[in-house]
Design a protein around this motif. Structure first.
Motif, PDB file in Angstrom:
ATOM      1  N   ARG A 246      40.913  66.745  33.258  1.00  0.00           N
ATOM      2  CA  ARG A 246      40.997  68.177  33.548  1.00  0.00           C
ATOM      3  C   ARG A 246      41.685  68.972  32.454  1.00  0.00           C
ATOM      4  N   GLY A 275      38.694  72.502  34.034  1.00  0.00           N
ATOM      5  CA  GLY A 275      37.908  72.707  35.237  1.00  0.00           C
ATOM      6  C   GLY A 275      38.702  72.574  36.507  1.00  0.00           C
ATOM      7  N   GLY A 276      38.535  73.568  37.368  1.00  0.00           N
ATOM      8  CA  GLY A 276      39.097  73.487  38.690  1.00  0.00           C
ATOM      9  C   GLY A 276      40.387  74.257  38.866  1.00  0.00           C
ATOM     10  N   LYS A 301      39.302  73.470  44.514  1.00  0.00           N
ATOM     11  CA  LYS A 301      37.957  73.433  43.942  1.00  0.00           C
ATOM     12  C   LYS A 301      38.083  72.780  42.576  1.00  0.00           C
ATOM     13  N   HIS A 303      36.540  70.002  39.537  1.00  0.00           N
ATOM     14  CA  HIS A 303      35.360  69.354  38.961  1.00  0.00           C
ATOM     15  C   HIS A 303      35.722  68.720  37.632  1.00  0.00           C
ATOM     16  N   GLN A 307      28.944  71.577  32.574  1.00  0.00           N
ATOM     17  CA  GLN A 307      28.001  72.064  33.565  1.00  0.00           C
ATOM     18  C   GLN A 307      26.751  71.192  33.635  1.00  0.00           C
ATOM     19  N   ARG A 312      28.925  64.785  35.890  1.00  0.00           N
ATOM     20  CA  ARG A 312      29.787  65.833  36.422  1.00  0.00           C
ATOM     21  C   ARG A 312      30.042  65.597  37.918  1.00  0.00           C
ATOM     22  N   THR A 313      31.282  65.780  38.329  1.00  0.00           N
ATOM     23  CA  THR A 313      31.646  65.658  39.745  1.00  0.00           C
ATOM     24  C   THR A 313      32.270  66.961  40.217  1.00  0.00           C
ATOM     25  N   GLU A 314      32.030  67.286  41.465  1.00  0.00           N
ATOM     26  CA  GLU A 314      32.597  68.501  42.057  1.00  0.00           C
ATOM     27  C   GLU A 314      33.212  68.155  43.402  1.00  0.00           C
ATOM     28  N   GLU A 315      34.389  68.668  43.632  1.00  0.00           N
ATOM     29  CA  GLU A 315      35.106  68.466  44.889  1.00  0.00           C
ATOM     30  C   GLU A 315      35.625  69.800  45.389  1.00  0.00           C
ATOM     31  N   GLU A 316      35.287  70.119  46.627  1.00  0.00           N
ATOM     32  CA  GLU A 316      35.794  71.336  47.262  1.00  0.00           C
ATOM     33  C   GLU A 316      36.359  70.941  48.615  1.00  0.00           C
TER      34      GLU A 316
END
Length: 837
Positions: A246, A275-276, A301, A303, A307, A312-316
């Motif tokens: 990050r 990111g995030g 939020k 990631h 892009q 790529r990983t995304e966590e919300e």
């Protein structure tokens, strides 16, 4: 009279008056020169602005008073007390004309260099203490000046070439140095050539330099520091770091707002350069003896990767926590503890305890009691299963309970139940409840036809079934428990009525077009049950007095209990079917009493020690056509001195187990006793636990709570730093637990063996290491091990936390000042492979 006598001696014999102590009142109110032979002499001592109250002074050597100049000198350990001010010094001069006091030390005769002074001034002014080489103080203006001074205010230490007190609560410090370190040579301090101190408010300085070990670290053109006790609004200093996933980050950046004596709130955010972000807030409120609570919000939020990065990983995630407790009146209480969370909220944290959570339980209750025996409870609850997303919500639940009453006592107050007629021992009870339950469970519908890109495909989809269930229950009971000789006889009669209404929405596959449709079903049931029976119990004692090895007596207490009951369903199902059951239980308690101490401790008895408890129970169903005996259940507990706790339970089946095929078994109506066996073990648990610790050092004390904390009439308590400092006064601590579980029900018997341990060890007086871990013996895996290393650096403390293995491995290194008012002065470094902080 004492004052007049001292003055007379000072006039007649201009020598020192040894060892005197006295008090001087307001000079404007007392004429110290008037005598019987000089009544008409002009009073030259009365001034318009004299001291406004009593001044008390003492000296261990002498007090010299000059009548002409009105200057008084105290020699050797002089003390002066005036209002909230107390002064100690080896030389004190007081000019009663100007109301100015001067105090200083005298040369130390044991010092060959003639540089040291002894008995230098120490002045206490309210809660503050001042130390200096020389001191001047004006009784009228309440102003003072200290040369080469030190003072202590709110656990902070100030040093300056000169400290001037220009107002009651305003100090000016020249070449000032501020620290919370009490070492003679402080390990750190803030230095400023000009410093203004307002006790209980703030410190203003320009410029400001931070020194660590007398080495300047950084400088600011000016600084304004809070110097308040208790809660106060202000910016919360962030922690800075860098992570490979990050990038650079700031965590816990925010603001704390003390809105009032009853309410406060904080706002925090985490920012990552690659990111995030995350945002949190917590609102707290409290009014002592009435209510308290909090509302916490947490949103993340996060990631990793760019892009268009395929990895790529995304966590919300989000989490809401509501806590409230209120004493509405002595008979009514409201409490709630609710958590709403996304299923992945506990996967984006480094808190091991939160990671191990599998479900979230929330509830709220409003309880009211009246007429001593009656109470009403209204509640709601919610259970969320994090692994599959299922939820069960009870909204609402309502219950009424009427405690045991004696209807045949006609409201009379009974002081003793001895010799009462039997009918006045009869008690009645009643309870009723209503629940509305909503269950949401995930299901998978197979072979669903979907259209993707204009083409039909067959796949699986997930949906939720919803079940709404209403339960209405009520029960009434009649009990009677007289004692007949050595036996207690307790007949009882119970009636219960239960009604259930169920509505279900279940997703199913429509075979005609492979679509998903919802099937709705409704059902209603009602059951009425009547149960009656009788229970009898007694106690048997066996005592042995061996008189050996310091054992005075051994006692075995045996408590058998037999209950015969008959249950019959009055309606709902087969009304003709009844069930007669006998329950037998046996309790065993083994105790020991040690011999009395020797004659030197006459009157003292030996100690009583509980050796072991063993309980067992079994049921027999007279109405069953087979397998009438239930499983035999046992549990046990013993404590081997203060070293080891042993507990466990086991279940046994009396019947033979027959194999149908390798994957199917059944219990047949044939006792194992016919084959020479008493029973078959079906489940077993053994638990061992122990803890040890070294003796707390007598010269050391447990660590004080150094968190910023304030409690007042509101009952409000603010603690933004919940981590407590380690206790270095205990040299070592060790706790260990072992658990063995086994079920032996084929075809799928299970077994688990795990150990958990916690250890703390002081390597030296200032180094502490702690380790906590869980170990699965069968899989040979460590579960969530955590290592903590702490170093006491006098006014600083270092904490290092490390989780070396697992999906949530991370580390955190922090060095910070112990003092609560400067806990933002710290260095923090955190690292995690999955970017969780």
């Amino acid at each position: 009279m004492r004052l007049a006598f001292i003055i007379l001696l000072a006039v007649v014999l201009p020598a020192a008056a040894h060892g005197q102590s006295t008090g001087v009142p307001d000079s404007s109110a007392v004429d110290t020169t008037r005598t019987d032979t000089a009544r008409t002499k002009k009073d030259t001592t009365r001034t318009s602005g004299g001291i406004d109250t009593l001044v008390a002074y003492t000296s261990t050597d002498s007090i010299v008073y000059d009548m002409k100049s009105r200057v008084m000198t105290l020699y050797n350990k002089g003390t002066i007390n005036y209002r909230d001010m107390a002064l100690d010094a080896d030389r004190i001069d007081v000019n009663w004309n100007t109301s100015i006091l001067n105090a200083f030390g005298i040369p130390d005769t044991t010092d060959s260099t003639h540089q040291k002074l002894q008995g230098m001034p120490v002045m206490k002014d309210g809660p503050e203490t001042y130390h200096g080489k020389e001191l001047a103080y004006d009784f009228k203006s309440k102003r003072g000046k200290i040369v080469v001074a030190n003072t202590t205010i709110d656990k902070g230490y100030y040093h300056g070439e000169a400290i001037k007190k220009v107002e009651k609560d305003v100090l000016f410090v020249e070449d000032g140095r501020y620290t919370t370190c009490d070492a003679p040579e402080p390990h750190y301090y803030f230095f400023s050539p000009k410093m203004k101190v307002v006790p209980g408010d703030k410190i203003v300085a320009e410029p400001v330099y931070l020194y660590i070990a007398d080495v300047p670290i950084f400088a600011l053109p000016f600084g304004v520091f809070p110097n308040q006790r208790g809660r106060r609004s202000g910016i919360i200093a962030p922690a800075y770091g860098e992570d490979g996933q990050r990038g650079k980050y700031l965590t816990h950046l925010g603001y704390y707002w003390a809105m009032s004596d009853y309410t406060d709130i904080n706002f925090l955010t985490d920012l990552y350069s690659k990111g995030g972000w995350a945002a949190r807030s917590k609102l707290q409120y409290a009014l002592r003896y009435d209510f308290s609570g909090s509302l916490s919000l947490d949103y993340k939020k996060l990631h990793t990767g760019e892009q268009n990065d395929p990895l790529r990983t995304e966590e919300e995630s989000y989490q809401v926590h509501i806590l409230h407790s209120q004493e509405i009146n002595p008979a009514t209480h409201l409490s709630s503890d609710f958590t709403f969370s996304s299923n992945n909220a506990y996967q984006t944290t480094n808190d091991i305890n939160q990671v191990l959570n599998q479900n979230i339980t929330s509830n709220a209750t409003l309880a009211h009691s009246f007429d001593e025996n009656n109470s009403v409870t209204l509640g709601i609850s919610r259970n969320q299963y994090l692994q599959n997303g299922n939820t069960t919500t009870v909204l609402p639940s309502l219950s009424f309970n009427h405690g045991a009453t004696y209807p045949f006592r006609w409201g009379k107050k009974i002081d003793s139940e001895e010799n009462l007629p039997w009918y006045q021992m009869i008690t009645l009870g009643y309870s009723a409840s209503m629940d509305n339950t909503i269950a949401k469970n995930s299901v998978t519908v197979d072979s669903v036809k979907t259209t993707v890109g204009g083409r039909d495909t067959i796949g699986n989809v997930s949906d939720y079934s919803k079940t709404r269930q209403q339960d209405i229950n009520q029960s009434a009971s009649v009990n009677f428990a007289p004692k007949v000789g050595y036996f207690t006889i307790a007949p009882f009669l119970n009636f219960s009525d239960s009604r259930t209404f169920i509505t279900s929405d279940i997703p199913q596959l429509d075979r005609t077009d492979s679509s998903v449709e919802t099937l709705n079903s409704r059902s209603a049931t009602r059951f009425g049950n009547l149960s009656s029976g009788i229970s009898t119990s007694t106690k048997l004692y066996g005592i042995v007095q061996p008189g050996l090895l310091g054992i005075a007596a051994l006692r075995h207490t045996l408590t058998p209990r037999l209950t015969l009951s008959y249950n019959k369903r009055l309606y709902g199902g087969d009304p003709a079917q009844g069930q007669a059951i006998a329950n037998f239980s046996l309790g065993n308690v083994f105790e020991m009493k040690t011999a009395s101490p020797g004659p030197e401790e006459e009157g003292k008895e030996g100690s009583k020690i509980q050796l072991m408890t063993i309980n067992a129970g079994i049921n027999y169903n007279f109405s069953a056509d087979s397998l009438r005996f239930s499983e035999l259940t046992t549990n046990y507990y013993t404590k081997i001195g203060s070293l080891l706790d042993v507990s466990g339970d086991a279940s046994f089946n009396l019947y033979k187990l027959q194999e149908i095929n390798p994957y199917s078994y059944r219990v047949v109506n044939k006792f194992l006793l016919s084959e020479g066996k008493l029973a078959r073990l079906t489940s077993f648990h053994l638990g061992l636990s122990t803890s040890f610790s070294g003796t707390r050092k007598s010269s050391a004390q447990a660590p004080q709570d150094t968190s910023v904390r304030r409690q007042n009439i509101t009952g409000m308590s603010y603690n933004p730093y919940e981590q407590e400092d380690p206790d270095f006064s205990i040299p070592w601590q060790l706790s260990f637990a072992f658990n063995y579980y086994e079920t032996k029900v084929p075809p799928y018997p299970t077994r688990s063996v795990n150990m958990n341990a916690h250890m703390e060890l002081n390597l030296t007086e200032n180094w502490k290491v702690s380790l906590q871990t869980n170990y699965d013996v069968l899989t040979k895996e460590f579960l969530a091990p955590q290592i903590n290393v702490s170093r006491d650096l006098h006014c600083w403390i270092m904490n290092f936390t490390w989780v070396p293995i697992g999906d949530h491995r991370y580390y955190q290194l922090e060095i910070r000042v112990k003092a609560p008012q400067l806990r933002d002065l710290k260095i923090t470094k955190t690292g995690s492979e999955n970017g969780i902080y």
